[in-house]
Design a protein around this motif. Structure first.
Motif, PDB file in Angstrom:
ATOM      1  N   ARG A   1     -21.808   4.280  24.640  1.00 23.95           N
ATOM      2  CA  ARG A   1     -20.419   4.571  24.898  1.00 23.95           C
ATOM      3  C   ARG A   1     -20.300   4.765  26.316  1.00 23.95           C
ATOM      4  N   GLN A   2     -21.334   5.574  27.063  1.00 25.79           N
ATOM      5  CA  GLN A   2     -21.294   5.708  28.549  1.00 25.79           C
ATOM      6  C   GLN A   2     -21.318   4.575  29.423  1.00 25.79           C
ATOM      7  N   HIS A   3     -21.986   3.400  28.849  1.00 22.73           N
ATOM      8  CA  HIS A   3     -22.219   2.242  29.772  1.00 22.73           C
ATOM      9  C   HIS A   3     -21.832   0.964  28.971  1.00 22.73           C
ATOM     10  N   ALA A   4     -20.648   1.117  28.290  1.00 22.96           N
ATOM     11  CA  ALA A   4     -20.313  -0.198  27.699  1.00 22.96           C
ATOM     12  C   ALA A   4     -19.724  -1.237  28.337  1.00 22.96           C
ATOM     13  N   SER A   5     -19.164  -0.847  29.451  1.00 23.32           N
ATOM     14  CA  SER A   5     -18.850  -2.166  30.682  1.00 23.32           C
ATOM     15  C   SER A   5     -19.895  -2.664  31.140  1.00 23.32           C
ATOM     16  N   GLU A   6     -21.037  -2.238  31.498  1.00 20.88           N
ATOM     17  CA  GLU A   6     -22.344  -2.918  31.898  1.00 20.88           C
ATOM     18  C   GLU A   6     -22.554  -3.890  31.113  1.00 20.88           C
ATOM     19  N   LEU A   7     -22.389  -3.713  29.764  1.00 18.42           N
ATOM     20  CA  LEU A   7     -22.514  -4.874  28.854  1.00 18.42           C
ATOM     21  C   LEU A   7     -21.542  -5.770  28.391  1.00 18.42           C
ATOM     22  N   GLY A   8     -20.316  -5.606  28.977  1.00 19.46           N
ATOM     23  CA  GLY A   8     -19.013  -6.484  28.774  1.00 19.46           C
ATOM     24  C   GLY A   8     -18.405  -5.759  27.434  1.00 19.46           C
ATOM     25  N   PHE A   9     -18.551  -4.565  27.209  1.00 18.18           N
ATOM     26  CA  PHE A   9     -17.611  -4.011  26.032  1.00 18.18           C
ATOM     27  C   PHE A   9     -16.857  -3.175  26.414  1.00 18.18           C
ATOM     28  N   ASP A  10     -15.884  -2.904  25.802  1.00 19.86           N
ATOM     29  CA  ASP A  10     -14.824  -1.742  25.892  1.00 19.86           C
ATOM     30  C   ASP A  10     -15.341  -0.401  25.486  1.00 19.86           C
ATOM     31  N   ARG A  11     -15.459   0.735  25.933  1.00 23.45           N
ATOM     32  CA  ARG A  11     -16.141   1.882  25.697  1.00 23.45           C
ATOM     33  C   ARG A  11     -15.683   2.337  24.097  1.00 23.45           C
ATOM     34  N   HIS A  12     -14.460   1.807  23.900  1.00 26.13           N
ATOM     35  CA  HIS A  12     -13.925   2.031  22.282  1.00 26.13           C
ATOM     36  C   HIS A  12     -14.427   1.078  21.379  1.00 26.13           C
ATOM     37  N   PHE A  13     -15.534   0.597  21.619  1.00 23.08           N
ATOM     38  CA  PHE A  13     -15.809  -0.357  20.579  1.00 23.08           C
ATOM     39  C   PHE A  13     -16.148   0.265  19.457  1.00 23.08           C
ATOM     40  N   LYS A  14     -16.019  -0.600  18.200  1.00 24.28           N
ATOM     41  CA  LYS A  14     -16.309  -0.120  16.993  1.00 24.28           C
ATOM     42  C   LYS A  14     -17.619  -0.372  16.359  1.00 24.28           C
ATOM     43  N   VAL A  15     -18.163   0.346  15.586  1.00 20.80           N
ATOM     44  CA  VAL A  15     -19.610   0.250  14.919  1.00 20.80           C
ATOM     45  C   VAL A  15     -19.290  -0.167  13.332  1.00 20.80           C
ATOM     46  N   LEU A  16     -19.831  -0.964  13.021  1.00 19.07           N
ATOM     47  CA  LEU A  16     -19.707  -1.687  11.603  1.00 19.07           C
ATOM     48  C   LEU A  16     -20.692  -1.097  10.811  1.00 19.07           C
TER      49      LEU A  16
END
Length: 723
Positions: free
Chosen positions: A97-112
């Motif tokens: 959540r704190q480093h989502a952008s470094e992985l190319g994700f929006d920090r509001h990603f959902k978890v399945l």
């Protein structure tokens, strides 16, 4: 608040006050490892003035994490809100959540969750036009999660080492996740590892941040979790691994017992402390556990001991069959509760497979003893059982709309939600059942041929099954339905422990059908017998199990029992092929894990332990002669008190009959003679070989030369006639 280290024994204290070096704490069952972990953290904060912000504590369940935080705060007297305490998945989620952008994700990603993931895989299969029959979604799910737990993405797979269609599905699935800004559970760990592995700035920050890392249940770590921890180690921080190689029982879900064994080599300058004093069990129980586990090779070595009394010997009951076994257990529980005034909640019944619970549940219900399935559902409430019963309900009554909806596309047969919605609306408009609506819509060509074809095949299947009622008894019909419906192959296609449990449950349903005795009122037809059985199943599932606050017997699988303790423990079904399981007997590593599971079961007991096995067990409607578990041979006889038969509590039909009574009764009550020709409505003419058992369990051995060879039939359902 001053930390009182005098409450710890010598070895616990040694672990708590270790210098700044990596450590392996080999914590035996009941040796107080949670106390060591919490005291260690409190010691670091209070005595060494370490900030809680510089400590990372990893557990395997949210419950354990909450308990650890509460105990630490009680020791320190202040909040540890800023401390990172949680499960591997929880901490990885916080990190991402704190480093989502470094992985190319929006920090509001959902978890399945698991169900969401399965639905997404099904959509990918549809997108790729791949037939679920050949590539079952649950198999694909297991494959993908297994690869991610090993740190392997689709791009890392050699296309020559895996089915090209499976690789295509994995690739498309990853693309779909990225497009949906979503992660599955396995992704949490894998992305956290990739973040630390490839981003030096982030890695360096957390290496400096976490000066002290403590990991509980280290023997249960998988490949990616171990790599994740290796990323955090430096020469300036310390890692304390707490675990027990003798309690590693989750290999089937990716845990690597070798992680705890390799820790000493992979993390330099490791000090090993053994916690061997047990605060739970009598010495007799511990001696039996020590003797059993000594048969495993490559152990790190540890011998449990206790200052508690030696205690009474372990009871070993040799039952004639599973009903006799259940009757003995329930009789002993009644005695403990009524005569020894034991609370029911202090009594646990442990079994290797969920399917074993049915007969024991029935025995408890008959005697009016409250019980609870810990971490699971009662037998007739399990989804796979409800699916099979829905097929039987539709056979009995085509107008059963709930049954129709439940199984019209289970297993998947190409009947989509849109088609079902159309049938439902037609039924409402014309005041018809779903079955009648489907018939009319097919006949009047309301549905497209693409939608009508699989629907017609399903309805033909139900009609065909229904036609078998006249030539099959209830047990045979149930077995036939499970086979022909595709339920059996649906779970056989995924080689997972969960699927195996579901298969075992379906096979146990056949046993329930074979053993079913209708009420005293006459049942004139196969139709009526089926309806009575379905009513019985509804009534059984309607008997709600006790809630958590009620004094009740605790029932659970051996895997679920890990981490728990009970004054009185019953371990059932100790037979080769059941425990150890048939899949483990030929593979040394699997057999070693089964032995560790037995060790875990034994060490749950505090005061009294009862082991039991059956000479005869019904499996999938057949009568099987069982072999006493090899694990029982590994426990010295000095610790065992054998109980070979029991004649008390004979009132419930089929319960509590000794082998000696059985032999006597079967000689006295046998309508057929050895060598006599008999006729069966399905198998034809055969030669009567022998009778065996009595009451519900009486069976006939017959050689049908032209109708399938030698068979064993339950007497009450055999429908034999003399020639």
């Amino acid at each position: 608040m001053t930390l009182d280290l005098e409450k710890l024994n010598k070895e616990q204290r040694q672990a708590v006050v270790l210098d700044d070096k990596n450590a392996l704490i080999l914590a035996g069952a009941g040796s107080g490892k949670t106390r060591v972990l919490t005291y260690r953290i409190a010691y670091l904060c209070q005595k060494k003035q370490v900030s809680p912000l510089n400590i990372l504590a990893v557990t395997f369940t949210n419950k354990a994490a909450r308990e650890m935080r509460a105990r630490i705060e009680a020791l320190l007297g202040f909040s540890t809100h800023g401390m990172w305490i949680g499960t591997f998945h929880g901490i990885a989620h916080r990190l991402l959540r704190q480093h989502a952008s470094e992985l190319g994700f929006d920090r509001h990603f959902k978890v399945l969750d698991q169900d969401d993931q399965l639905q997404l895989i099904k959509k990918v299969l549809q997108q790729l036009n791949i037939d679920e029959k050949f590539y079952p979604p649950r198999f694909i799910q297991g494959f993908i999660n297994g690869k991610k737990d090993e740190g392997i993405r689709s791009v890392d797979i050699n296309k020559h080492e895996v089915d090209s269609e499976i690789l295509k599905i994995y690739q498309a699935y990853e693309v779909r996740l990225k497009a949906d800004n979503a992660l599955d559970f396995a992704d949490l760990l894998l992305y956290a590892y990739e973040l630390l592995q490839h981003n030096e700035v982030v890695r360096s920050y957390y290496q400096r941040r976490f000066q002290y890392i403590l990991v509980d249940e280290f023997q249960d770590t998988n490949t990616i979790q171990y790599k994740w921890l290796q990323c955090l180690k430096t020469g300036d921080n310390t890692i304390m691994a707490v675990g027990d190689d003798d309690q590693s029982i989750y290999g089937w879900r990716g845990a690597k017992v070798e992680n705890i064994q390799h820790f000493v080599d992979d993390f330099a300058d490791v000090e090993t402390v053994r916690l061997e004093q047990n605060y739970r069990s009598t010495q007799t129980i511990l001696d039996a556990a020590n003797a059993l586990i000594a048969n495993n090779m490559g152990r790190m070595g540890k011998t449990l001991w206790s200052q508690a009394p030696i205690g009474e010997k372990i009871a070993l009951y040799e039952a004639f069959n599973e009903r006799d076994e259940a009757a003995y257990i329930v009789g002993r529980i009644q005695a403990l509760h009524q005569e020894s005034k034991a609370n029911l909640k202090d009594i646990a019944i442990l079994y290797r497979s969920n399917a074993q619970s049915r007969v024991i549940e029935e025995a408890l219900l008959q005697q009016g003893l409250a019980y609870r399935i810990y971490g699971g559902l009662r037998f007739f409430e399990r989804a796979e059982i409800k699916d099979a019963l829905a097929y039987l309900r539709l056979i009995a009554l085509r107008g059963d709309n709930l049954a129709f909806e439940r199984i019209v596309n289970v297993p998947a047969r190409g009947i989509g939600a849109k088609t079902v919605d159309t049938i439902r609306q037609y039924a409402l408009d014309h005041d018809l059942s779903l079955w009648q609506s489907a018939c009319e819509m097919i006949e009047n060509k309301v549905l497209s041929s693409r939608a009508a074809k699989p629907l017609q095949s399903f309805m033909d299947l139900i009609d065909e099954m229904a036609s078998m009622q006249e030539v099959m008894d209830l047990g045979q019909l149930t077995r036939y339905v499970i086979d022909q419906s595709g339920l059996l192959i649906m779970y056989q296609s995924t080689n997972s422990e969960k699927s195996k449990q579901k298969l075992d449950n379906l096979k146990e349903l056949v046993n329930a059908a074979v053993e079913f005795i209708p009420p005293m009122e006459a049942v004139d037809s196969a139709d009526e017998l089926l309806v009575e059985f379905l009513s019985f199943a509804v009534l059984e599932s309607g008997e709600m199990q006790a809630d958590e606050n009620t004094d009740c017997v605790q029932m659970m699988t051996l895997h679920t029992a890990k981490g728990l303790e009970f004054p009185y423990v019953f371990m059932t079904g100790l037979e080769d092929g059941l425990f150890p399981s048939s899949r483990s007997i030929e593979a040394e590593d699997r057999l070693s894990e089964e032995r560790r599971l037995c060790y875990v079961g034994i060490t749950r007991a505090m005061k009294q332990l009862t082991l039991s096995f059956s000479k005869v067990r019904h499996q999938y409607g057949d009568v099987n002669y069982q072999i006493k578990s090899r694990f029982l041979h590994e426990i010295p006889s000095a610790y065992i008190k054998e109980i070979r038969s029991h004649t008390a509590n004979k009132k419930p039909l089929g319960f509590g009959v000794s082998p000696f009574e059985f032999i006597k009764q079967q000689k006295e009550d046998n309508p057929f003679k050895v060598g006599e020709f008999v006729n069966h409505p399905k198998f034809g003419i055969g030669v009567f070989l022998k009778a065996e058992g009595q009451g519900d369990d009486k069976c006939y051995h017959i050689d049908f030369k032209a109708g399938g060879g030698k068979k064993v039939l339950l007497a009450k359902m055999a429908k034999l006639s003399k020639l």
